[in-house]
Structures are given as structure tokens and as C-alpha cells.
Design a protein around this motif. Structure first.
Motif, PDB file in Angstrom:
ATOM      1  N   SER A 190     -13.750  -8.558  14.152  1.00  0.00           N
ATOM      2  CA  SER A 190     -13.568  -7.112  14.093  1.00  0.00           C
ATOM      3  C   SER A 190     -12.563  -6.802  12.987  1.00  0.00           C
ATOM      4  O   SER A 190     -11.729  -7.632  12.641  1.00  0.00           O
ATOM      5  N   VAL A 191     -12.652  -5.602  12.469  1.00  0.00           N
ATOM      6  CA  VAL A 191     -11.846  -5.194  11.319  1.00  0.00           C
ATOM      7  C   VAL A 191     -10.808  -4.169  11.735  1.00  0.00           C
ATOM      8  O   VAL A 191     -11.126  -3.196  12.420  1.00  0.00           O
ATOM      9  N   VAL A 192      -9.572  -4.407  11.334  1.00  0.00           N
ATOM     10  CA  VAL A 192      -8.510  -3.407  11.419  1.00  0.00           C
ATOM     11  C   VAL A 192      -8.243  -2.999   9.971  1.00  0.00           C
ATOM     12  O   VAL A 192      -7.695  -3.769   9.193  1.00  0.00           O
ATOM     13  N   ALA A 193      -8.670  -1.799   9.610  1.00  0.00           N
ATOM     14  CA  ALA A 193      -8.581  -1.348   8.221  1.00  0.00           C
ATOM     15  C   ALA A 193      -7.175  -0.858   7.903  1.00  0.00           C
ATOM     16  O   ALA A 193      -6.497  -0.335   8.789  1.00  0.00           O
ATOM     17  N   PRO A 194      -6.738  -1.036   6.666  1.00  0.00           N
ATOM     18  CA  PRO A 194      -7.434  -1.724   5.573  1.00  0.00           C
ATOM     19  C   PRO A 194      -7.400  -3.238   5.782  1.00  0.00           C
ATOM     20  O   PRO A 194      -6.443  -3.780   6.325  1.00  0.00           O
ATOM     21  N   CYS A 195      -8.476  -3.874   5.337  1.00  0.00           N
ATOM     22  CA  CYS A 195      -8.646  -5.302   5.593  1.00  0.00           C
ATOM     23  C   CYS A 195      -9.213  -6.004   4.353  1.00  0.00           C
ATOM     24  O   CYS A 195     -10.095  -5.480   3.677  1.00  0.00           O
ATOM     25  N   PHE A 196      -8.674  -7.193   4.078  1.00  0.00           N
ATOM     26  CA  PHE A 196      -9.171  -8.064   3.010  1.00  0.00           C
ATOM     27  C   PHE A 196      -9.560  -9.381   3.664  1.00  0.00           C
ATOM     28  O   PHE A 196      -8.805  -9.912   4.470  1.00  0.00           O
ATOM     29  N   PHE A 197     -10.746  -9.883   3.328  1.00  0.00           N
ATOM     30  CA  PHE A 197     -11.121 -11.203   3.833  1.00  0.00           C
ATOM     31  C   PHE A 197     -11.960 -11.965   2.824  1.00  0.00           C
ATOM     32  O   PHE A 197     -12.632 -11.381   1.982  1.00  0.00           O
ATOM     33  N   VAL A 198     -11.849 -13.281   2.908  1.00  0.00           N
ATOM     34  CA  VAL A 198     -12.623 -14.181   2.058  1.00  0.00           C
ATOM     35  C   VAL A 198     -13.941 -14.430   2.769  1.00  0.00           C
ATOM     36  O   VAL A 198     -13.954 -14.886   3.914  1.00  0.00           O
ATOM     37  N   GLY A 199     -15.035 -14.132   2.089  1.00  0.00           N
ATOM     38  CA  GLY A 199     -16.359 -14.283   2.681  1.00  0.00           C
ATOM     39  C   GLY A 199     -17.057 -15.537   2.200  1.00  0.00           C
ATOM     40  O   GLY A 199     -16.577 -16.648   2.402  1.00  0.00           O
ATOM     41  N   GLU A 200     -18.142 -15.341   1.500  1.00  0.00           N
ATOM     42  CA  GLU A 200     -18.986 -16.448   1.077  1.00  0.00           C
ATOM     43  C   GLU A 200     -18.350 -17.250  -0.057  1.00  0.00           C
ATOM     44  O   GLU A 200     -17.525 -16.747  -0.795  1.00  0.00           O
ATOM     45  N   VAL A 201     -18.786 -18.503  -0.162  1.00  0.00           N
ATOM     46  CA  VAL A 201     -18.339 -19.359  -1.264  1.00  0.00           C
ATOM     47  C   VAL A 201     -19.558 -20.055  -1.858  1.00  0.00           C
ATOM     48  O   VAL A 201     -20.431 -20.524  -1.133  1.00  0.00           O
ATOM     49  N   ASP A 202     -19.635 -20.064  -3.186  1.00  0.00           N
ATOM     50  CA  ASP A 202     -20.637 -20.833  -3.926  1.00  0.00           C
ATOM     51  C   ASP A 202     -19.890 -21.965  -4.609  1.00  0.00           C
ATOM     52  O   ASP A 202     -18.831 -21.742  -5.196  1.00  0.00           O
ATOM     53  N   VAL A 203     -20.440 -23.168  -4.531  1.00  0.00           N
ATOM     54  CA  VAL A 203     -19.789 -24.349  -5.090  1.00  0.00           C
ATOM     55  C   VAL A 203     -20.641 -24.909  -6.222  1.00  0.00           C
ATOM     56  O   VAL A 203     -21.836 -25.135  -6.044  1.00  0.00           O
ATOM     57  N   SER A 204     -20.023 -25.124  -7.381  1.00  0.00           N
ATOM     58  CA  SER A 204     -20.668 -25.795  -8.510  1.00  0.00           C
ATOM     59  C   SER A 204     -19.913 -27.099  -8.741  1.00  0.00           C
ATOM     60  O   SER A 204     -18.746 -27.075  -9.163  1.00  0.00           O
ATOM     61  N   TYR A 205     -20.541 -28.211  -8.451  1.00  0.00           N
ATOM     62  CA  TYR A 205     -19.910 -29.514  -8.601  1.00  0.00           C
ATOM     63  C   TYR A 205     -20.029 -30.012 -10.036  1.00  0.00           C
ATOM     64  O   TYR A 205     -20.881 -29.570 -10.806  1.00  0.00           O
ATOM     65  N   ASP A 206     -19.170 -30.960 -10.377  1.00  0.00           N
ATOM     66  CA  ASP A 206     -19.273 -31.744 -11.604  1.00  0.00           C
ATOM     67  C   ASP A 206     -19.324 -30.898 -12.881  1.00  0.00           C
ATOM     68  O   ASP A 206     -20.168 -31.111 -13.745  1.00  0.00           O
ATOM     69  N   ARG A 207     -18.385 -29.978 -13.010  1.00  0.00           N
ATOM     70  CA  ARG A 207     -18.286 -29.186 -14.232  1.00  0.00           C
ATOM     71  C   ARG A 207     -17.639 -29.984 -15.358  1.00  0.00           C
ATOM     72  O   ARG A 207     -17.640 -29.556 -16.496  1.00  0.00           O
ATOM     73  N   LEU A 234       0.832  -1.198   0.000  1.00  0.00           N
ATOM     74  CA  LEU A 234       0.000   0.000   0.000  1.00  0.00           C
ATOM     75  C   LEU A 234       0.873   1.256   0.000  1.00  0.00           C
ATOM     76  O   LEU A 234       2.056   1.192   0.339  1.00  0.00           O
ATOM     77  N   PRO A 235       0.289   2.389  -0.373  1.00  0.00           N
ATOM     78  CA  PRO A 235       1.063   3.638  -0.386  1.00  0.00           C
ATOM     79  C   PRO A 235       1.689   3.929   0.983  1.00  0.00           C
ATOM     80  O   PRO A 235       1.177   3.497   2.016  1.00  0.00           O
ATOM     81  N   ALA A 236       2.764   4.671   0.973  1.00  0.00           N
ATOM     82  CA  ALA A 236       3.489   5.009   2.202  1.00  0.00           C
ATOM     83  C   ALA A 236       2.549   5.647   3.226  1.00  0.00           C
ATOM     84  O   ALA A 236       1.679   6.439   2.875  1.00  0.00           O
ATOM     85  N   GLY A 237       2.726   5.258   4.472  1.00  0.00           N
ATOM     86  CA  GLY A 237       1.932   5.819   5.557  1.00  0.00           C
ATOM     87  C   GLY A 237       0.623   5.100   5.821  1.00  0.00           C
ATOM     88  O   GLY A 237      -0.075   5.421   6.780  1.00  0.00           O
ATOM     89  N   ILE A 238       0.266   4.136   4.987  1.00  0.00           N
ATOM     90  CA  ILE A 238      -1.012   3.443   5.146  1.00  0.00           C
ATOM     91  C   ILE A 238      -0.869   2.230   6.060  1.00  0.00           C
ATOM     92  O   ILE A 238      -1.786   1.849   6.750  1.00  0.00           O
ATOM     93  N   GLY A 239       0.274   1.615   6.065  1.00  0.00           N
ATOM     94  CA  GLY A 239       0.454   0.388   6.838  1.00  0.00           C
ATOM     95  C   GLY A 239       0.226  -0.818   5.952  1.00  0.00           C
ATOM     96  O   GLY A 239       0.144  -0.710   4.728  1.00  0.00           O
ATOM     97  N   LYS A 240       0.109  -1.973   6.581  1.00  0.00           N
ATOM     98  CA  LYS A 240      -0.074  -3.222   5.835  1.00  0.00           C
ATOM     99  C   LYS A 240      -1.545  -3.570   5.737  1.00  0.00           C
ATOM    100  O   LYS A 240      -2.347  -3.207   6.590  1.00  0.00           O
ATOM    101  N   LEU A 241      -1.863  -4.306   4.702  1.00  0.00           N
ATOM    102  CA  LEU A 241      -3.215  -4.812   4.520  1.00  0.00           C
ATOM    103  C   LEU A 241      -3.403  -6.026   5.424  1.00  0.00           C
ATOM    104  O   LEU A 241      -2.633  -6.987   5.356  1.00  0.00           O
ATOM    105  N   THR A 242      -4.390  -5.989   6.295  1.00  0.00           N
ATOM    106  CA  THR A 242      -4.733  -7.125   7.140  1.00  0.00           C
ATOM    107  C   THR A 242      -5.521  -8.114   6.284  1.00  0.00           C
ATOM    108  O   THR A 242      -6.491  -7.714   5.629  1.00  0.00           O
ATOM    109  N   CYS A 243      -5.132  -9.380   6.266  1.00  0.00           N
ATOM    110  CA  CYS A 243      -5.780 -10.378   5.408  1.00  0.00           C
ATOM    111  C   CYS A 243      -6.136 -11.625   6.211  1.00  0.00           C
ATOM    112  O   CYS A 243      -5.336 -12.090   7.019  1.00  0.00           O
ATOM    113  N   THR A 244      -7.305 -12.172   5.928  1.00  0.00           N
ATOM    114  CA  THR A 244      -7.738 -13.408   6.567  1.00  0.00           C
ATOM    115  C   THR A 244      -8.609 -14.204   5.603  1.00  0.00           C
ATOM    116  O   THR A 244      -9.301 -13.629   4.762  1.00  0.00           O
ATOM    117  N   GLY A 245      -8.572 -15.509   5.742  1.00  0.00           N
ATOM    118  CA  GLY A 245      -9.360 -16.389   4.893  1.00  0.00           C
ATOM    119  C   GLY A 245     -10.814 -16.497   5.326  1.00  0.00           C
ATOM    120  O   GLY A 245     -11.608 -17.160   4.662  1.00  0.00           O
TER     121      GLY A 245
END
Length: 149
Positions: free
Chosen positions: A35-52, A19-30
Motif C-alpha cells: 500500500s502507498v502512503v503518498a508521497p511515495c518513492f519506490f524501486v520497481g522493475e530491474v533489467d539486467v545486462s550482463y557482460d558489458r 519536500l515543501p513545508a506542510g507536505i511531510g516526508k517522502l516515504t521510500c522503499t527499495g
């Protein structure tokens, strides 16, 4: 494909953004954080399509991930978000996550999937998370791989 390790691998890939200088690191979780420490990236919902493909040859996972940039100053938070949603650059989530595709002929996400790609960004807006507001957006990430693993 096993969903939990893929969630973690996507978060690990997102963690490589600079990230740009002074912003810090991006908090990431699967997973969706309590609670959120911004900026934050997280994996939310998942849709599964079987047998493609026949014989459990391929399943498709569609992950909805969120990036929340901040709340203190709407303009600067949106500029940070814009940098993360850009298609290229050191802060680009697309560039960072798709780098985990590996080289041609290699498996993606360290061998967990055949391929992945960010299909779109959606829902650029204010998000409420545990009583706090954040400007953010969703990323739709498609992951394909064997249905028999």
C-alpha cells in the motif's frame, strides 16, 4: 553487483529529499509496496545486462522507479511531483539520488556500484495502486558495476 542492496541504497538516497513545508516526508522503499502512503518513492522493475566488459568486468542494471505524489487535489499533487522531478532543488530526486555517486574516484551507493545516473523521467500520468489513483511518474536509473561481485 547484488541487486537487493542496490535497491535499498537507491531508496535511502531518495529519502534525503526535502519536500515543501506542510507536505511531510517522502516515504521510500527499495521494493514495490503493498500500500502507498503518498508521497511515495519506490524501486520497481530491474533489467539486467550482463557482460558489458570482458571477464565479467561490468554489468548494467536499469531500474524503473516510481514516485507517486498524491490524489486529493490534482493541481497540488502535480506541483509536488514537479518539484521532485526537477533537476535541482531540495525536493529534486535527481539531485538526491545522484549525490550517492560519491566524490570523484569513489564507488557509488556506498561501495555497491561503480556509478549511477538518472537517465530519464517517463510516464507522467495517473497510476492505479491497490485500488487507489495517484499522480506520478517513473524514473529510469542506470547503475553500472563489476559483474563478478
Amino acid at each position: 553487483m547484488q541487486i537487493s542492496p542496490i535497491r535499498d541504497a537507491i531508496a535511502d538516497a531518495a529519502r534525503t529529499v526535502v519536500l515543501p513545508a506542510g507536505i511531510g516526508k517522502l516515504t521510500c522503499t527499495g521494493y514495490v509496496p503493498d500500500s502507498v502512503v503518498a508521497p511515495c518513492f519506490f524501486v520497481g522493475e530491474v533489467d539486467v545486462s550482463y557482460d558489458r566488459a570482458m571477464g565479467r568486468g561490468m554489468d548494467e542494471l536499469m531500474f524503473t522507479c516510481r514516485v507517486l505524489a498524491g490524489r486529493a487535489d490534482d493541481r497540488s499533487s502535480q506541483r509536488i511531483l514537479d518539484a521532485m522531478l526537477s533537476g535541482a532543488g531540495t525536493a529534486s530526486l535527481k539531485q538526491a539520488i545522484e549525490a550517492a555517486r560519491g566524490a570523484p574516484g569513489e564507488m557509488a551507493l556506498g561501495g555497491l556500484a561503480d556509478d549511477l545516473r538518472i537517465e530519464r523521467v517517463q510516464g507522467y500520468r495517473w497510476y492505479e495502486h491497490q485500488g487507489s489513483s495517484f499522480v506520478g511518474a517513473e524514473l529510469a536509473i542506470k547503475v553500472i558495476g563489476s559483474g563478478s561481485t
